[in-house]
Write an enzyme that holds these catalytic residues in place. Structure first.
Site, PDB file in Angstrom:
ATOM      1  N   HIS A 153      -3.124   8.168   5.489  1.00 54.46           N
ATOM      2  CA  HIS A 153      -3.333   6.810   4.969  1.00 54.46           C
ATOM      3  C   HIS A 153      -4.777   6.412   5.253  1.00 54.46           C
ATOM      4  O   HIS A 153      -5.445   5.871   4.388  1.00 54.46           O
ATOM      5  CB  HIS A 153      -2.346   5.856   5.638  1.00 54.46           C
ATOM      6  CG  HIS A 153      -2.295   4.504   5.026  1.00 54.46           C
ATOM      7  ND1 HIS A 153      -2.070   4.294   3.682  1.00 54.46           N
ATOM      8  CD2 HIS A 153      -2.437   3.263   5.580  1.00 54.46           C
ATOM      9  CE1 HIS A 153      -2.071   2.998   3.422  1.00 54.46           C
ATOM     10  NE2 HIS A 153      -2.291   2.356   4.561  1.00 54.46           N
ATOM     11  N   PHE A 186       1.744  -3.158   4.240  1.00 54.65           N
ATOM     12  CA  PHE A 186       2.029  -4.415   4.912  1.00 54.65           C
ATOM     13  C   PHE A 186       3.519  -4.737   4.767  1.00 54.65           C
ATOM     14  O   PHE A 186       4.122  -4.495   3.717  1.00 54.65           O
ATOM     15  CB  PHE A 186       1.212  -5.552   4.296  1.00 54.65           C
ATOM     16  CG  PHE A 186      -0.236  -5.574   4.725  1.00 54.65           C
ATOM     17  CD1 PHE A 186      -0.705  -4.730   5.714  1.00 54.65           C
ATOM     18  CD2 PHE A 186      -1.122  -6.457   4.130  1.00 54.65           C
ATOM     19  CE1 PHE A 186      -2.044  -4.762   6.106  1.00 54.65           C
ATOM     20  CE2 PHE A 186      -2.451  -6.504   4.513  1.00 54.65           C
ATOM     21  CZ  PHE A 186      -2.920  -5.653   5.504  1.00 54.65           C
ATOM     22  N   HIS A 236      -9.582   1.802  -0.880  1.00 51.05           N
ATOM     23  CA  HIS A 236      -8.134   1.610  -0.764  1.00 51.05           C
ATOM     24  C   HIS A 236      -7.606   1.017  -2.068  1.00 51.05           C
ATOM     25  O   HIS A 236      -7.873  -0.138  -2.384  1.00 51.05           O
ATOM     26  CB  HIS A 236      -7.836   0.680   0.406  1.00 51.05           C
ATOM     27  CG  HIS A 236      -6.399   0.649   0.816  1.00 51.05           C
ATOM     28  ND1 HIS A 236      -5.369   1.028  -0.026  1.00 51.05           N
ATOM     29  CD2 HIS A 236      -5.801   0.263   1.974  1.00 51.05           C
ATOM     30  CE1 HIS A 236      -4.207   0.878   0.600  1.00 51.05           C
ATOM     31  NE2 HIS A 236      -4.446   0.430   1.814  1.00 51.05           N
ATOM     32  N   CYS A 263       0.801  -1.217   0.000  1.00 52.64           N
ATOM     33  CA  CYS A 263       0.000   0.000   0.000  1.00 52.64           C
ATOM     34  C   CYS A 263       0.837   1.271   0.000  1.00 52.64           C
ATOM     35  O   CYS A 263       0.284   2.381  -0.084  1.00 52.64           O
ATOM     36  CB  CYS A 263      -0.937  -0.006   1.201  1.00 52.64           C
ATOM     37  SG  CYS A 263      -1.816  -1.569   1.410  1.00 52.64           S
ATOM     38  N   LYS A 268      -9.686   7.739   1.133  1.00 51.94           N
ATOM     39  CA  LYS A 268     -10.211   6.371   1.082  1.00 51.94           C
ATOM     40  C   LYS A 268     -11.661   6.291   1.515  1.00 51.94           C
ATOM     41  O   LYS A 268     -12.346   5.312   1.209  1.00 51.94           O
ATOM     42  CB  LYS A 268      -9.350   5.444   1.952  1.00 51.94           C
ATOM     43  CG  LYS A 268      -7.946   5.218   1.414  1.00 51.94           C
ATOM     44  CD  LYS A 268      -7.161   4.253   2.308  1.00 51.94           C
ATOM     45  CE  LYS A 268      -5.747   4.007   1.786  1.00 51.94           C
ATOM     46  NZ  LYS A 268      -4.870   5.192   1.933  1.00 51.94           N
ATOM     47  N   GLU A 271      -2.136   5.859  13.451  1.00 50.88           N
ATOM     48  CA  GLU A 271      -1.713   6.955  12.583  1.00 50.88           C
ATOM     49  C   GLU A 271      -1.922   8.298  13.288  1.00 50.88           C
ATOM     50  O   GLU A 271      -1.080   9.200  13.198  1.00 50.88           O
ATOM     51  CB  GLU A 271      -2.470   6.924  11.261  1.00 50.88           C
ATOM     52  CG  GLU A 271      -1.934   7.925  10.254  1.00 50.88           C
ATOM     53  CD  GLU A 271      -2.527   7.766   8.864  1.00 50.88           C
ATOM     54  OE1 GLU A 271      -1.993   8.414   7.942  1.00 50.88           O
ATOM     55  OE2 GLU A 271      -3.517   7.016   8.689  1.00 50.88           O
TER      56      GLU A 271
END
Length: 415
Positions: free
Chosen positions: A305, A401, A342, A165, A337, A316
């Site tokens: 994010h 990830f 996403h 991502c 998002k 975050e």
């Protein structure tokens, strides 16, 4: 070592769930339009997650001949179409630049996962001889930048970053660094992804990452809201043209913003979960601030994010407070998002474009579906309605990830 070159943004292109080009993308994003709905590209009845933010209305035959449609996987098609728009938007013409000094850095998270599924079924049913000889070029992530370079005749540096991502943001940062170091005059940077497939939805769903909302699909992605319950898969591509300031001025290019900072870090913690307290992402932001040569107090906007998962949004927020302290309560934070889902490897690319447009238009996109305040998420997330605000500095962050963290900082362009 020679002095680093200044890097500016001169062109934008996008294929997204809320718009198939930049004008429609920006109009719908700032209007707070949700693209999330029930999945239509396959029957999700046996899946935990039944919603996604699909790109609708995209007809490959409008952009490619029959042979290209057959040979270009969907994520590659998105990338090429977005790059063509960025090329046109930048006002580029043959003779304006040296193609040997114009390159591509475009990433993806999973590449052609759909063709892997289709060809695996075909092999199981009819044997290995029936597998298409184009299987490998259709699935490998680097075919997106490869085909963009072929399509536009760009013979300079050509690379692909695959950091889940975080890939799109990494590509913007690395392309900017390529120009700053004098290794190219122009770079097409971003990401492309199309992973709304049975296997991908099952994989992300079974690990508990996806929203299982079914009553009101359009509200499934609700970053920073207390009742958030997972992210929504999206798809698409975002490409920006980065250019050295000298080169852009020489050809009289329109300049959207300047890329001034790039930071990256690794959590070294867990294969999927962010590091405690959001400190990994915070280190990437600190590096970007240092490279930009600005103080934390100069930041006006954060394109977060903001996945809509319980853990990401909390950590975050903690990471932003770790970097910015009390100043975190004075700037705007929002998550694209909430509207586009996403986009995995293309997420940071499209969100980077939105960040540039936020600076260019002094208009901050909202975080929609913000329904219930969360004590752990107590910043100004621009709930539900866009906000007019002068934005001189803006940062876009992505977390992937594997513990990949990256941030880029743009500023309003001044001579």
């Amino acid at each position: 070592m020679s002095e680093l070159k200044r890097v500016v943004v001169t062109g934008l292109g996008a294929v997204t769930p809320v718009g198939l080009d930049i004008p429609s993308f920006w109009e719908n994003l700032t209007a707070g339009k949700s693209a999330t709905d029930f999945i239509t590209c396959f029957d999700p009845k046996d899946h935990k997650c039944k919603v996604a933010a699909e790109v609708k209305g995209f007809e490959a035959t409008d952009h490619f001949d029959r042979k290209e449609v057959k040979n270009y996987e969907r994520f590659i098609q998105f990338g090429v179409v977005a790059a063509r728009e960025a090329y046109k938007d930048a006002g580029l013409r043959e003779g304006d630049y040296d193609p040997d000094n114009a390159g591509v850095t475009v990433g993806s998270g999973v590449g052609g996962i759909e063709v892997v599924e289709d060809q695996t079924r075909l092999m199981d049913q009819r044997g290995p001889r029936r597998v298409t000889p184009f299987l490998i070029p259709k699935i490998i992530c680097n075919e997106a930048p490869g085909m963009i370079s072929i399509d536009l005749g760009l013979r300079g540096p050509n690379t692909c970053v695959v950091t889940a991502c975080a890939a799109g943001t990494h590509c913007i940062g690395e392309a900017g660094r390529t120009i700053a170091m004098g290794d190219a005059d122009i770079m097409f940077a971003g990401g492309a992804e199309s992973s709304i497939t049975p296997l991908a939805i099952a994989g992300f769903g079974n690990m508990g990452a996806l929203s299982e909302e079914t009553e009101k699909p359009e509200t499934a992605s609700r970053p920073f809201s207390k009742n958030r319950n997972g992210f929504v898969m999206g798809e698409g591509a975002g490409i920006m043209v980065l250019e050295s300031l000298d080169h852009a001025k020489k050809r009289g290019a329109r300049i959207y913003a300047e890329l001034v900072g790039y930071g990256l870090s690794g959590d070294a913690y867990h294969i999927t979960a962010p590091s405690p307290g959001g400190e990994g992402g915070a280190r990437a932001i600190k590096m970007a601030l240092r490279k930009a040569g600005i103080n934390p107090e100069q930041m006006d906007y954060i394109n977060a994010h903001g996945t809509s998962t319980p853990l990401n949004d909390k950590l975050e927020t903690m990471g932003l407070k770790l970097v910015f302290g009390d100043h975190a309560y004075t700037f705007c934070v929002s998550s694209n998002k909430s509207m586009i889902g996403h986009l995995i490897g293309a997420a940071g690319a499209v969100e980077g474009i939105a960040t540039v447009l936020t600076i260019h238009n002094d208009l901050v996109p909202p975080t929609i579906n913000y329904e219930e305040p969360d004590p752990d998420c107590d910043l100004d997330y621009v709930p539900n309605t866009a906000k007019e605000r002068t934005v001189n500095y803006a940062l876009s962050s992505s977390l992937g990830f594997g513990g990949h963290n990256t941030s880029v900082i743009f500023k309003k362009f001044t001579d």
